[in-house]
Motif scaffolding. Structure first.
Motif, PDB file in Angstrom:
ATOM      1  N   ILE A  16       0.834  -1.199   0.000  1.00 46.29           N
ATOM      2  CA  ILE A  16       0.000   0.000   0.000  1.00 46.29           C
ATOM      3  C   ILE A  16       0.871   1.253   0.000  1.00 46.29           C
ATOM      4  O   ILE A  16       0.571   2.249  -0.684  1.00 46.29           O
ATOM      5  N   VAL A  62       0.968   6.955  -6.695  1.00 46.25           N
ATOM      6  CA  VAL A  62      -0.016   8.020  -6.885  1.00 46.25           C
ATOM      7  C   VAL A  62       0.680   9.376  -6.822  1.00 46.25           C
ATOM      8  O   VAL A  62       0.448  10.259  -7.663  1.00 46.25           O
ATOM      9  N   ILE A 108      -0.281   6.569 -11.034  1.00 41.99           N
ATOM     10  CA  ILE A 108      -1.620   6.031 -10.821  1.00 41.99           C
ATOM     11  C   ILE A 108      -2.582   7.182 -10.580  1.00 41.99           C
ATOM     12  O   ILE A 108      -2.234   8.171  -9.921  1.00 41.99           O
ATOM     13  N   LEU A 128      -6.618  -1.141  -5.030  1.00 33.97           N
ATOM     14  CA  LEU A 128      -5.467  -1.230  -5.918  1.00 33.97           C
ATOM     15  C   LEU A 128      -4.465  -2.271  -5.411  1.00 33.97           C
ATOM     16  O   LEU A 128      -3.827  -2.968  -6.205  1.00 33.97           O
ATOM     17  N   GLY A 129      -4.325  -2.355  -4.080  1.00 30.40           N
ATOM     18  CA  GLY A 129      -3.445  -3.383  -3.519  1.00 30.40           C
ATOM     19  C   GLY A 129      -3.905  -4.772  -3.892  1.00 30.40           C
ATOM     20  O   GLY A 129      -3.091  -5.644  -4.234  1.00 30.40           O
ATOM     21  N   ILE A 149       2.066   1.859  -3.427  1.00 32.91           N
ATOM     22  CA  ILE A 149       0.969   2.378  -4.257  1.00 32.91           C
ATOM     23  C   ILE A 149       0.758   3.865  -3.996  1.00 32.91           C
ATOM     24  O   ILE A 149       0.559   4.660  -4.925  1.00 32.91           O
ATOM     25  N   ARG A 150       0.799   4.284  -2.741  1.00 38.75           N
ATOM     26  CA  ARG A 150       0.648   5.709  -2.424  1.00 38.75           C
ATOM     27  C   ARG A 150       1.777   6.529  -3.073  1.00 38.75           C
ATOM     28  O   ARG A 150       1.550   7.652  -3.554  1.00 38.75           O
ATOM     29  N   ASP A 154      -9.386   3.806  -4.926  1.00 43.12           N
ATOM     30  CA  ASP A 154      -9.193   3.293  -3.571  1.00 43.12           C
ATOM     31  C   ASP A 154      -7.875   2.512  -3.510  1.00 43.12           C
ATOM     32  O   ASP A 154      -7.700   1.520  -4.227  1.00 43.12           O
ATOM     33  N   VAL A 155      -6.939   2.957  -2.664  1.00 45.84           N
ATOM     34  CA  VAL A 155      -5.628   2.312  -2.623  1.00 45.84           C
ATOM     35  C   VAL A 155      -5.710   0.883  -2.099  1.00 45.84           C
ATOM     36  O   VAL A 155      -4.897   0.027  -2.473  1.00 45.84           O
ATOM     37  N   GLU A 156      -6.663   0.597  -1.216  1.00 39.59           N
ATOM     38  CA  GLU A 156      -6.811  -0.775  -0.719  1.00 39.59           C
ATOM     39  C   GLU A 156      -7.214  -1.711  -1.864  1.00 39.59           C
ATOM     40  O   GLU A 156      -6.695  -2.827  -1.992  1.00 39.59           O
ATOM     41  N   ASP A 165      -5.410   9.413  -8.958  1.00 37.65           N
ATOM     42  CA  ASP A 165      -5.596   9.690  -7.534  1.00 37.65           C
ATOM     43  C   ASP A 165      -7.043   9.598  -7.083  1.00 37.65           C
ATOM     44  O   ASP A 165      -7.373   9.979  -5.954  1.00 37.65           O
TER      45      ASP A 165
END
Length: 209
Positions: A148, A155, A160, A169-170, A151-152, A165-167, A162
């Motif tokens: 995560i 972003v 990626i 995306l994980g 991934i942030r 939802d990053v969760e 913005d």
């Protein structure tokens, strides 16, 4: 150093400072090997007992209880020690870190000794809620947090969008390699370029336009 010896039934978590004699690496290895051998012989997790493990390892039950308060804590340590260390940041940006994380899972799946223990444990873990919860906290959660975080950064670097939802995306990034690691044959994991292909395929779909 303190010389008083703890009682075998103190029930203290394995993370606290222990009293008495230093830990015996040989004893611990014998205990871990005994668990693996019992599982290889067809013992289910629910059938394992501290007494049976102690007998198979050639140690007393007190030796086990000095290290772990219960069977679940022992099993979590067994699985945790078979895990490779988490990959360090590559220094090359979020994309490279995501590739390194996916490749870590690929290599973990190829480690045959680790893999059968994980398969056996994961397949039966729902019958032992305490073990399942401890495994999530000790093994799954730290690895997910590393993914995560990458991934942030992706972003922030503009790789990626913005608005996602990053969760989720994980799950999109790690799900395919986890699926192959647990359910597929080794031949599906042997390509060293697989991690890059997976990450770039996902990034191509969720990247900024």
């Amino acid at each position: 150093m303190r010389t008083d010896t703890p009682s075998a039934d103190t029930g203290q978590p394995c993370a606290v400072v222990r009293r008495g004699r230093p830990r015996s690496e040989a004893a611990e290895q014998a205990i871990f090997t005994a668990v693996e051998d019992l599982m290889a012989d067809g013992k289910a997790l629910s059938e394992l007992t501290i007494e049976g493990i102690a007998t198979a390892a050639g140690v007393g039950k007190a030796t086990i209880y000095r290290r772990w308060p219960n069977k679940e804590a022992l099993l979590v340590d067994l699985v945790s020690r078979l895990e490779e260390p988490l990959p360090a940041p590559t220094g090359g940006g979020a994309r490279e870190d995501l590739i390194a994380m996916v490749d870590y899972i690929r290599r973990r799946g190829l480690a045959k000794r680790t893999r059968w223990v994980l398969k056996a444990t994961l397949g039966q873990m729902q019958t032992l809620p305490e073990l399942h919860n401890a495994y999530r906290e000790r093994v799954i959660k730290p690895r997910r947090e590393v993914g995560i975080l990458a991934i942030r950064r992706a972003v922030a670097e503009g790789l990626i969008r913005d608005d996602l939802d990053v969760e989720l995306l994980g799950d999109l990034l790690m799900g395919p390699i986890l699926y192959r690691s647990i359910l597929s044959d080794d031949t599906d994991l042997e390509d060293p370029d697989l991690a890059r292909q997976l990450v770039d395929s996902v990034l191509d779909g969720i990247g900024r336009r």
